[in-house]
Design an enzyme around this catalytic site. Sequence first.
Site, short mmCIF file in Angstrom:
data_model
loop_
_atom_site.label_atom_id
_atom_site.label_comp_id
_atom_site.label_asym_id
_atom_site.label_seq_id
_atom_site.Cartn_x
_atom_site.Cartn_y
_atom_site.Cartn_z
N PRO A 234 -21.77 27.14 -10.03
CA PRO A 234 -20.90 27.35 -8.89
C PRO A 234 -20.74 26.14 -8.01
CG PRO A 234 -23.07 28.27 -8.52
CD PRO A 234 -23.15 27.30 -9.63
N GLU A 235 -19.53 25.71 -7.87
CA GLU A 235 -19.19 24.72 -6.86
C GLU A 235 -18.30 25.45 -5.86
OE1 GLU A 235 -17.87 20.98 -8.58
OE2 GLU A 235 -18.84 21.46 -10.46
#
Length: 264
Positions: free
Chosen positions: A2-3
């Site tokens: 996850p960014e």
Amino acid sequence: MPELPEVETVVRSIAPLVGRHILAAEFRCPRVLRGGDPDVLSARLGGSSIARVERRGKFILISLDRGGYLVIHLGMTGRLLLGGTPGKHTHAILTLDRGALLYDDSRQFGCILYSDEVPERVRRLGPEPLEISFEDFAAALKKRKARIKALLLNQRFLRGLGNIYADEALFRAGVHPLALASRLRRGRALRLYDAITAVLTEAIAAGGSSVSDYVDGQGRKGFFQFSHRVYQRTGEPCLHCGKPIRRILVAQRSSHYCPACQKR
DNA sequence: ATCGGTACCTGCACGC
DNA sequence: TGCGTGCAGGTACCGA
């Protein structure tokens, strides 16, 4: 996983949590609590309602009606799921008055914390990349000697960029990952600023990148991985000039770039 | 204050 | 089939 775009998508997908009442909280893996006491956490959460869900960089803040925050970071492989069956890597289960929230993380790099205030590690993050002005961005770049790729990954510089979007933004801007931040001239800084804005905005619209197993809170995959131009395309032709994409290490992270289109 | 390297953990794809 | 290797969206911590 996850960014910024993935975390933003998760936060939007778990909006139905707002107003829900927490009946019980179970923690199965002490490691993801990072020293927090599972019993204290369960006692704190049980009986409260969820007032708000928001994102700060890659952190998720769930504020409780009685005050205090449940702070979640997804690390590399963390997932927050509205309901579903607990599995081998389900480390936390919040039972709600309607449904449940599961925290799943095979690599256990993520964490779940409770804090009365927004914790220091969240407060010391840099600005949101979609909120900072170009003037502030350019001024901050000038003060840094680090290589631009390493700087973009530094959450105290900007919050939310990770390996995928740093590589994608540098490619679009035509900037080499090893370029020194302070040496970027104004025109190149502007191209980079615009590239960061564009890539993040497009990725959010696409629901993030599902590179291996990322899904949002409702189990839906993103599709921005189909729009990656350099990330994990080592050896494949550059979409602009046809030269093979290269992979090098910068700050111990894989960096994918076009040797012809990206100049130092 | 800023940096680069290392550690943390599991799973997968690959070559032998 | 199994084993070793290298790789993977992350950050914290250490010493230089």
